[in-house]
Design a protein around this motif. Structure first.
Motif, PDB file in Angstrom:
ATOM      1  N   HIS A 290      -5.255 -17.151 -51.764  1.00 50.79           N
ATOM      2  CA  HIS A 290      -3.931 -17.151 -51.483  1.00 50.79           C
ATOM      3  C   HIS A 290      -3.084 -16.414 -52.717  1.00 50.79           C
ATOM      4  N   GLY A 292      -0.519 -16.538 -54.202  1.00 51.97           N
ATOM      5  CA  GLY A 292       0.055 -17.142 -55.349  1.00 51.97           C
ATOM      6  C   GLY A 292      -0.691 -18.347 -56.244  1.00 51.97           C
ATOM      7  N   VAL A 296      -1.056 -21.631 -52.400  1.00 57.75           N
ATOM      8  CA  VAL A 296       0.312 -20.997 -52.279  1.00 57.75           C
ATOM      9  C   VAL A 296       0.598 -19.730 -52.306  1.00 57.75           C
ATOM     10  N   GLY A 297       1.499 -19.578 -51.485  1.00 56.06           N
ATOM     11  CA  GLY A 297       2.105 -18.224 -50.870  1.00 56.06           C
ATOM     12  C   GLY A 297       1.089 -17.679 -49.652  1.00 56.06           C
ATOM     13  N   SER A 326      -3.731  -8.817 -55.792  1.00 58.54           N
ATOM     14  CA  SER A 326      -4.252 -10.097 -55.917  1.00 58.54           C
ATOM     15  C   SER A 326      -5.936 -10.039 -55.721  1.00 58.54           C
TER      16      SER A 326
END
Length: 598
Positions: A290, A292, A296-297, A326
């Motif tokens: 993910h 974040g 998360v995100g 990311s």
């Protein structure tokens, strides 16, 4: 007819002249790309043409009633106004919603952005898109754009190029995006040493024409050098008593020496030896990630398996927010996956260039930041000091003692690239390395990467740079997988367009049709026909799942056979066949879904 005329225009900031006695004009419908070194006067030229900058001398004239639309690099949006007020003004909703051109601009630039959001609450990229949308919705005789592709992804840049090419207005654009220059411009202006050199055609034609000019200039320079040597030899051979007689010959020799051009100021990057890489570089095994952090995100990767091997040169593509940075952070080890694991080769020596350049201490001096990596470097048979290398990179004299926090974005980018390469990496992760770099620096960086033998994973919206330095493209298409794109950026744009069309068709299905298995029979179908169609629909869904599995398997095989080009060609042919079958089945599924009202 000329829309704008500049007559003997000169302008300077401080002691540096940016424009010196420039005379030129822009004709109706003309499309001009403006190039040149950072700080060379490109933005000043646009400001003078638009009337926003009053030149020190000379005259600027506009045709009567000229409508100029100017997108500057600065954020000039009123922070208290909403996106709706800024972009649409007082247009009624039925008015702009019924205008296909306005809807297209909003869809491609504003997207999901809330029209009632205040400009002061927007990110830099959102403000840039808002300003660009506001300009394009208006009617202009001359559109002037200063770095319009900043904060745009590859898809939006392609749309913008097509949109501008379809407009009848004249265009002047400053950009370092060479693909965009080729796509929109029919003439190129180069701002150099206060002059504006003009060339016919876009970027490719400009490069060819400039090379031809350089060849002709070199031949003239060789003739001039021969003449100078003969002049000096003649002066030396003559007795002292004669030197006063042929004064014109002495003056001619002095003039030739005075016109000797200075050493060319280029950003020179050195190719450092890469440490040996083993068979394993990075293996992603069943990775979920993910943006974040765990859970998360947005989900970037969903049980994804992939391999990056030695010598791979991969361009990572995706829309803004898809998770490209990311993925680089995952490979760099700065973030951990939700599940699965990332296997890093034991011989990997990593260099990671982030977008933020947070690795540079703003309080340190330029020379200190290089010397903390290495004070001396052996290049061939010669040893160079950090100071000598910085001088070759354009940091001359006192510039080496400047504080890093006072450097421009382009200077910081060059400094960080030098620091990374001096540390002898064999794996490079580059996140938007072309930000703030001018075309000459981009050419030098491409030349460096051409001969660099390590593994390169690049995130960039600069399509020219991406296609120039990588061998293959991998995309994040929003399905949690890494998709290999044998057709490169063109294939990515095609697949994105197909995916958008599919989403639009599904979204247009009637909202009042029940979706449960016990739904009423769609109008015009008998119960038997409805059962047969649903059976066929289920069969197509199973076939799609099977084809998706084959596609994922082929991607994995191609990743494992990165160095075997013969095998890779066969796998590529099989992949294209699977994708063609998948497209056919998806079309059939959509047609059945339309008939059933699903």
């Amino acid at each position: 007819m000329n829309l704008v005329n500049l007559e003997s225009v000169s302008h300077a900031y401080g002691p540096k002249p940016l424009l010196s006695d420039v005379s030129l004009g822009i004709e109706d419908g003309e499309r001009i790309g403006v190039v040149g070194r950072n700080g060379g006067g490109k933005t000043t030229l646009l400001g003078v043409i638009a009337g926003d900058v009053i030149p020190d001398s000379g005259r600027v004239t506009h045709t009567r009633g000229l409508r100029v639309g100017f997108l500057s690099q600065q954020d000039l949006l009123d922070p208290g106004l909403t996106v709706r007020a800024l972009v649409l003004g007082d247009m009624a909703e039925h008015e702009w919603a019924g205008d296909q051109r306005v809807r297209e601009i909003l869809g491609n630039l504003i997207g999901d952005l809330d029209l009632d959001a205040k400009a002061g609450d927007l990110s830099g990229g959102e403000r840039r898109r808002t300003a660009l949308a506001r300009l394009l919705i208006g009617d202009h005789d001359l559109i002037m754009l200063d770095e319009p592709t900043n904060h745009l992804d590859i898809e939006a840049i392609a749309w913008l190029a097509a949109h501008l090419s379809g407009r009848k207005s004249a265009l002047a654009v400053v950009t370092h995006d060479r693909w965009f220059l080729d796509a929109v411009s029919t003439r190129t202006w180069e701002v150099v040493d206060g002059r504006v050199e003009r060339y016919e055609g876009g970027y490719a034609a400009y490069v060819l024409a400039k090379a031809e000019r350089a060849r002709i200039a070199q031949a003239a320079e060789e003739r001039r050098q021969n003449l100078m040597r003969k002049e000096i030899a003649w002066l030396r051979r003559g007795p002292p008593a004669r030197t006063s007689k042929p004064k014109f010959r002495v003056e001619a020799a002095q003039a030739l020496i005075a016109n000797e051009p200075p050493a060319r100021e280029t950003v020179e990057l050195l190719k450092f030896a890469a440490a040996r890489l083993g068979k394993t570089v990075y293996d992603l095994e069943d990775v979920t990630l993910h943006a974040g952090g765990p859970g998360v995100g947005p989900k970037v990767l969903d049980r994804c398996t992939w391999q990056f091997g030695p010598g791979d040169r991969v361009g990572l593509i995706g829309v803004n927010g898809s998770g490209k940075s990311s993925v680089l952070r995952l490979l760099a080890g700065t973030v951990a996956p939700d599940s699965g694991r990332v296997v890093e080769g034991r011989t990997v020596r990593l260099a990671h260039l982030s977008q933020e350049l947070a690795e540079l201490d703003p309080s340190r001096r330029v020379l200190e930041t290089v010397e903390e990596i290495r004070k001396y470097v052996q290049v061939g048979k010669k040893e160079w000091t950090a100071s000598q290398l910085l001088e070759r990179l354009g940091f001359k004299g006192e510039a080496q003692w400047k504080v890093v926090g006072d450097l421009s974005g382009g200077e910081r980018r060059r400094l960080q690239l030098l620091r990374l390469l001096m540390d002898d990496p064999n794996v490079l992760l580059l996140d938007e390395p072309t930000n703030d770099l001018d075309i000459e620096t981009l050419n030098e960086l491409e030349d460096l990467l051409d001969g660099w033998p390590g593994t390169l994973i690049l995130v960039s919206h600069d399509r020219y740079f991406l296609e120039r330095v990588t061998d293959r493209c991998v995309a994040l298409l929003g399905d949690g997988k890494l998709a290999l794109l044998p057709g490169g950026v063109d294939e990515y744009l095609e697949r994105r367009a197909a995916g958008t069309a599919l989403t639009a068709r599904v979204a247009e299905r009637p909202a009042d049709v029940p979706q449960a298995s016990g739904a009423a029979v769609p109008p015009g179908l008998s119960a038997k026909e409805e059962r047969e169609l649903r059976k066929e629909l289920n069969r197509l869904e199973r076939q799609l799942d099977k084809l998706a599995g084959q596609e994922a398997g082929l991607h994995a095989e191609m990743a494992g056979a990165a160095g075997d080009y013969e095998k890779l060609g066969g796998l590529d042919a099989r992949l294209r066949d699977v994708l063609a079958q998948k497209e056919t089945v998806e079309t059939a599924w959509l047609e059945l879904a339309d008939r059933l009202g699903d």
